[in-house]
Structures are given as C-alpha cells and as structure tokens.
Design a protein around this motif. Structure first.
Motif, PDB file in Angstrom:
ATOM      1  N   UNK A 293      39.698  54.665  -0.743  1.00  0.00           N
ATOM      2  CA  UNK A 293      41.072  54.535  -1.216  1.00  0.00           C
ATOM      3  C   UNK A 293      41.077  54.374  -2.721  1.00  0.00           C
ATOM      4  N   UNK A 294      42.151  54.822  -3.367  1.00  0.00           N
ATOM      5  CA  UNK A 294      42.272  54.758  -4.824  1.00  0.00           C
ATOM      6  C   UNK A 294      43.558  54.022  -5.188  1.00  0.00           C
ATOM      7  N   UNK A 295      43.440  53.097  -6.136  1.00  0.00           N
ATOM      8  CA  UNK A 295      44.599  52.381  -6.673  1.00  0.00           C
ATOM      9  C   UNK A 295      44.744  52.745  -8.143  1.00  0.00           C
ATOM     10  N   UNK A 296      45.893  53.344  -8.494  1.00  0.00           N
ATOM     11  CA  UNK A 296      46.230  53.673  -9.885  1.00  0.00           C
ATOM     12  C   UNK A 296      47.322  52.709 -10.334  1.00  0.00           C
ATOM     13  N   UNK A 297      46.991  51.670 -11.097  1.00  0.00           N
ATOM     14  CA  UNK A 297      48.007  50.711 -11.535  1.00  0.00           C
ATOM     15  C   UNK A 297      48.929  51.312 -12.586  1.00  0.00           C
ATOM     16  N   UNK A 323      42.850  66.030   1.550  1.00  0.00           N
ATOM     17  CA  UNK A 323      41.879  65.719   2.604  1.00  0.00           C
ATOM     18  C   UNK A 323      42.163  64.355   3.237  1.00  0.00           C
ATOM     19  N   UNK A 324      43.280  63.728   2.834  1.00  0.00           N
ATOM     20  CA  UNK A 324      43.682  62.485   3.474  1.00  0.00           C
ATOM     21  C   UNK A 324      43.235  61.217   2.789  1.00  0.00           C
ATOM     22  N   UNK A 325      42.696  61.289   1.568  1.00  0.00           N
ATOM     23  CA  UNK A 325      42.286  60.073   0.864  1.00  0.00           C
ATOM     24  C   UNK A 325      43.508  59.226   0.530  1.00  0.00           C
ATOM     25  N   UNK A 326      43.571  57.948   0.952  1.00  0.00           N
ATOM     26  CA  UNK A 326      44.710  57.091   0.614  1.00  0.00           C
ATOM     27  C   UNK A 326      44.739  56.792  -0.894  1.00  0.00           C
ATOM     28  N   UNK A 327      45.877  57.012  -1.508  1.00  0.00           N
ATOM     29  CA  UNK A 327      46.049  56.762  -2.942  1.00  0.00           C
ATOM     30  C   UNK A 327      47.359  56.022  -3.141  1.00  0.00           C
ATOM     31  N   UNK A 328      47.303  54.918  -3.894  1.00  0.00           N
ATOM     32  CA  UNK A 328      48.487  54.154  -4.261  1.00  0.00           C
ATOM     33  C   UNK A 328      48.641  54.199  -5.773  1.00  0.00           C
ATOM     34  N   UNK A 329      49.753  54.767  -6.243  1.00  0.00           N
ATOM     35  CA  UNK A 329      50.038  54.818  -7.670  1.00  0.00           C
ATOM     36  C   UNK A 329      51.300  54.039  -7.988  1.00  0.00           C
ATOM     37  N   UNK A 330      51.191  53.019  -8.850  1.00  0.00           N
ATOM     38  CA  UNK A 330      52.340  52.198  -9.230  1.00  0.00           C
ATOM     39  C   UNK A 330      52.790  52.552 -10.642  1.00  0.00           C
ATOM     40  N   UNK A 425      53.192  62.015  -0.178  1.00  0.00           N
ATOM     41  CA  UNK A 425      52.597  63.256   0.310  1.00  0.00           C
ATOM     42  C   UNK A 425      51.229  62.902   0.877  1.00  0.00           C
ATOM     43  N   UNK A 426      50.862  63.499   1.998  1.00  0.00           N
ATOM     44  CA  UNK A 426      49.585  63.193   2.638  1.00  0.00           C
ATOM     45  C   UNK A 426      49.517  61.669   2.870  1.00  0.00           C
ATOM     46  N   UNK A 427      48.427  61.021   2.388  1.00  0.00           N
ATOM     47  CA  UNK A 427      48.321  59.553   2.427  1.00  0.00           C
ATOM     48  C   UNK A 427      48.458  58.998   1.014  1.00  0.00           C
ATOM     49  N   UNK A 428      49.286  59.657   0.202  1.00  0.00           N
ATOM     50  CA  UNK A 428      49.495  59.283  -1.196  1.00  0.00           C
ATOM     51  C   UNK A 428      50.885  58.690  -1.346  1.00  0.00           C
ATOM     52  N   UNK A 429      50.969  57.578  -2.064  1.00  0.00           N
ATOM     53  CA  UNK A 429      52.249  56.944  -2.367  1.00  0.00           C
ATOM     54  C   UNK A 429      52.341  56.698  -3.860  1.00  0.00           C
ATOM     55  N   UNK A 430      53.419  57.188  -4.475  1.00  0.00           N
ATOM     56  CA  UNK A 430      53.694  56.911  -5.868  1.00  0.00           C
ATOM     57  C   UNK A 430      55.023  56.199  -5.979  1.00  0.00           C
ATOM     58  N   UNK A 449      42.821  52.102   4.124  1.00  0.00           N
ATOM     59  CA  UNK A 449      41.511  52.480   3.586  1.00  0.00           C
ATOM     60  C   UNK A 449      40.409  52.209   4.607  1.00  0.00           C
ATOM     61  N   UNK A 450      40.541  51.109   5.363  1.00  0.00           N
ATOM     62  CA  UNK A 450      39.543  50.794   6.390  1.00  0.00           C
ATOM     63  C   UNK A 450      39.532  51.854   7.477  1.00  0.00           C
ATOM     64  N   UNK A 451      40.733  52.304   7.867  1.00  0.00           N
ATOM     65  CA  UNK A 451      40.808  53.391   8.844  1.00  0.00           C
ATOM     66  C   UNK A 451      40.136  54.639   8.302  1.00  0.00           C
ATOM     67  N   UNK A 452      40.349  54.909   7.026  1.00  0.00           N
ATOM     68  CA  UNK A 452      39.725  56.059   6.388  1.00  0.00           C
ATOM     69  C   UNK A 452      38.199  55.916   6.399  1.00  0.00           C
ATOM     70  N   UNK A 453      37.707  54.704   6.153  1.00  0.00           N
ATOM     71  CA  UNK A 453      36.261  54.466   6.161  1.00  0.00           C
ATOM     72  C   UNK A 453      35.672  54.744   7.525  1.00  0.00           C
ATOM     73  N   UNK A 454      36.393  54.373   8.589  1.00  0.00           N
ATOM     74  CA  UNK A 454      35.903  54.662   9.931  1.00  0.00           C
ATOM     75  C   UNK A 454      35.795  56.134  10.191  1.00  0.00           C
TER      76      UNK A 454
END
Length: 463
Positions: A293-297, A323-330, A425-430, A449-454
């Motif tokens: 998972x990626x966090x963009x502050x 590809x479904x990578x969770x990304x949170x951009x604030x 979009x996908x597992x991305x939230x801005x 992110x844990x689900x993604x790791x599994x």
C-alpha cells in the motif's frame, strides 16, 4: 507529564515564536519539553520539532474525539507539555483553543502583542480572563507573555496594569530575525526556515521558565471508557495507544519529501504499529518501493510540479494502480494522482493520471474547515455508511471528468451540503480531506493493505 497552553488574542500575534521561545527557555532551565499544537495544523508543529528535537503532538477533539484527545496528549513524553493554541483563544465553532484547554484541564498563558500599547494591554488581558465566565467550560487564564515588548518603562507599564491574579511570565523583544516567512497554506516549514538560534536564545532569556513550569498541571488520563467506541469521532479506541496487530509481512510505503510533508506523527506511529513502513522521496527520483500500500500525504506538489511530472514514482503509481495496489492520497497526494496540475503561474504539468481530475492552483484558499465524510461504498479508508472526521485546507480546485466516482458525501454544519470528496479508481483514493489516525481511516487502509499482502503471498511476491 504536566501541561499548559499558550494562546493568542488573535491570529498573527506571534504565538508560534512565543511557543518556540518558551520551549527554549524551559529546555535551558533543565525541563524536558514535549510540544503540541491545538487544531489540525501541520506547519507550526514542524517548527516545534526543530527547536525541541521531538515530534509535536496534534490535539484536536474534532479529529480525535474526547478520549483520543487525551490519548494524543499522553503519547507525549517529557516534564512539561507546551501546547500552542490556534487562532484567538475563543475562536472556532467546533474546535477552539479554549475548548481544548478546558477538556484537558490545562491553564492558559495568554500571548499579548504589546507593540502598540501599554496599559491597554492589561485591559485586554483582563477582558480575556473575564470572558471565560461566559462559557460552559471552565477556562483558566492564568498568566501572560508579552510579544514584541521592550524592556524598561514599556514592560513595567504593562506589568503594573495587569490584574494581580494573572502571572507575568516574561516578554519577547521585537527582533526582525524572529520573524518566520509565510506563503499560501501558512508559514514556511521549520525544516525550510528555522528561527535564528541566537535570536531565539535572546528571546528565551526574558521568559520566566520556572513560572511557566509552576503553572503547568497534569490533565486526566484516558479513562477505561476509552476502550469503547468513541461516539464523538467514530473511531475505535484500539486505533491509537491500545493493542496493535503488528504484521511485519505487510509493507506500507510513505512519500516523505518537500512535496509530501504534511504528516501527523501519530499517523506514522500507527502505520508502524501494524506494518513495516518504508519511506521514499518522489522529488529525488525514488521509485515506489515494493509494498502492499502507498500513502501520499499532503504538502506542496505545486512547488515541485515540474520535477514530479518526470518522477519515476508517478509512473510507477500509474502502472501499479491498475493492478490493484491500494493508494491513499491526501490533498497534495490527490493532486499528484490527478491527470494534470496547473500551478499559480499558469504552467500545466502532467501528473500520474490515475484519477480523472485536472487540478489548478487559485489565488485564494478554496476550503478551510473541519468536515465529516460519509462513505458511499466500501473503500480504502472506510466501509459503506461509516463516517470519518477530518480537516481540509487547500488553494486548489479539481475539475473532474464525467466518469468520476466519489467515495464520500461531505457534511458541514448541520447536514449534508451536497458536496462530494474522495475520487476513487481501482483501489486508489484521492481526497482533499486530511484524517488523523484516531478517525479509524488508517486502520481501514491497513486492513486493505493486509488483504493485498495476502494476495501477493499467494502469487509469490509483492507488487
């Protein structure tokens, strides 16, 4: 740990410099100082951290809830917690410095701009103390610090005019090298424009450190009820300071550089309690690390737009989001995930292109408020119908495409006002909203992110 609040009569009276001088004075006198900031600000705490050498705690009952406010205080460490207020002492509809001081039962030291007054400064102090009687909560205005005050007759005239039961705790002389430059979103950050150390030492010499420490009080600790769901913030008490479920097999990447610099210390702490946290610097050319998972502050992507337009990290995000990578951009993260970013000088730069939005900087701020978000569907930071509380402050506006999907309805004041936030979009939230970990947003993000790791483990590796 004991604490006290340095509050101003209004914005711009010099609270931040007064707080820094008080931190230095207490430190020079042998006290171990824990700084804190009332309200959701990121910038003033960066100055606290430079001077004190430790992260400044965020104290905001809207973001954290009543129990979370106390947990945030007690996560600090030191002899004295020095809390810088926000705006004027009584300003704020949902959150005010006075309300925070009352909730924590901390005394208030009033910072008074004495540059253009003498006896009238005492009248101002008296009025602020007496106004407390009009509030439902007890606010203990116990002392004063003078800002931009000369010594001699000037100082003596003000001291003589103060009520007998208001402690005089010193002054800060007018000095040009104590001023902090500002820009949109507030002051320059502490790492960029630290206050001159020699000037700060001179200011600290005229602050009564022993008097400040003597006034400080120990606030209540979080009660057993903190283990239950906090009805004010909607956050689970386990989100901060309770049992963690650390999983070193889950890795979260956090952008940390000049463009992505608005991060609450509690957020990094919470991420680290449940995952392996790695940082990267998009403006330095770092790619996105291997992660779940990626966090963009938030921060200042508009000041580094040209660099970001050519950054490998944005190309990586565009490729891996699909590809479904969770990304949170604030806020700043939202801007970087958008199609394009137009700066204040009219230059347009390509961004990651993950979210269907074009962002443009404006001359005036477009939002400055505490907000409540209600999730429309299950998402990266909340499940359907759950609520999150946060804060927004931005100078940009986003023009979205017809196919844009929003994660949240926005509540301001008494009801839903028709606004939306959270492009997805996908597992991305801005989102333009900054959330504190007490809201539960980052626990949900870690779950995703844990689900993604599994999934990655079953496929034989991380994305």
């Amino acid at each position: 740990m004991k604490g006290l609040v340095l509050a101003g009569t209004a914005s711009g009276v010099g609270k931040t410099v007064a707080t820094l001088a008080a931190i230095r004075a207490l430190d020079n006198a042998g006290y171990d100082v824990q700084p804190a900031k009332a309200g959701p600000d990121f910038i003033d705490p960066s100055h606290h951290a430079v001077v004190s050498g430790r992260p400044s705690r965020t104290l905001d009952p809207w973001l954290e809830g009543e129990a979370g406010l106390r947990r945030a205080f007690w996560r600090g460490d030191g002899d004295v917690c020095l809390v810088e207020g926000m705006m004027g002492l009584y300003d704020g509809s949902e959150v005010s410095t006075a309300g925070i001081a009352a909730r924590l039962d901390l005394p208030v030291v009033l910072v008074l701009d004495a540059s253009a007054g003498m006896q009238s400064v005492g009248a101002t102090a008296l009025g602020f103390r007496e106004f407390a009687a009009r509030l439902d909560r007890d606010v203990d205005v116990a002392g004063v610090v003078l800002q931009r005050a000369h010594g001699g007759r000037h100082e003596a005239g003000i001291r003589d005019a103060l009520p007998d039961d208001l402690a005089y705790l010193g002054r800060i002389p007018p000095m040009a090298d104590l001023e902090i430059p500002d820009r949109h979103l507030g002051l320059h950050r502490g790492e960029e424009a630290p206050v001159d150390a020699d000037a700060l030492d001179r200011a600290a010499e005229t602050i009564d450190a022993a008097g400040l420490a003597a006034l400080a009080r120990t606030p209540p600790r979080p009660s057993a009820a903190a283990a239950e769901r906090d009805s004010t913030s909607g956050a689970e008490a386990t989100s901060i300071g309770m049992a963690s479920t650390a999983d070193p097999e889950v890795r979260v990447a956090v952008a940390r550089d000049e463009a992505f610099c608005f991060v609450y210390p509690s957020t990094i702490e919470r991420l680290g309690e449940r995952a392996d946290v790695v940082t990267f610097q998009p403006t330095a050319g770092d790619p996105v690390p291997s992660c779940d998972g990626v966090y963009l502050p938030g921060g200042y992507p508009e000041l580094h737009a040209e660099t970001l337009a050519n950054a490998p990290a944005l190309e990586d995000l565009a490729a891996r989001a699909s590809d479904g990578l969770p990304v949170l951009g604030e806020c700043g993260g939202l801007m970087a995930l958008s199609e394009s970013l137009t700066t204040a000088d009219g230059e347009t730069h390509r961004m990651a292109g993950v979210l269907p939005a074009d962002v443009e900087l404006c001359e005036r701020y477009q939002a400055l408020d505490h907000v409540e978000l209600r999730a429309r569907t299950d998402g990266v930071t909340a499940r359907a119908d759950e609520s999150l509380r946060g804060h927004e402050f931005h100078y940009s506006t986003a023009s979205v495409g017809d196919d844009a999907r929003f994660a949240f309805d926005v509540r301001r004041g008494e009801g839903i006002d028709g606004a939306h936030d959270g492009l997805t979009e996908y597992a991305v939230l801005g989102t333009y909203t900054h959330c504190h970990p007490e809201s539960g947003a980052f626990d949900r993000f870690l779950d995703v992110a844990s689900e993604r790791a599994g999934v990655a483990d079953r496929r034989g590796g991380r994305a």
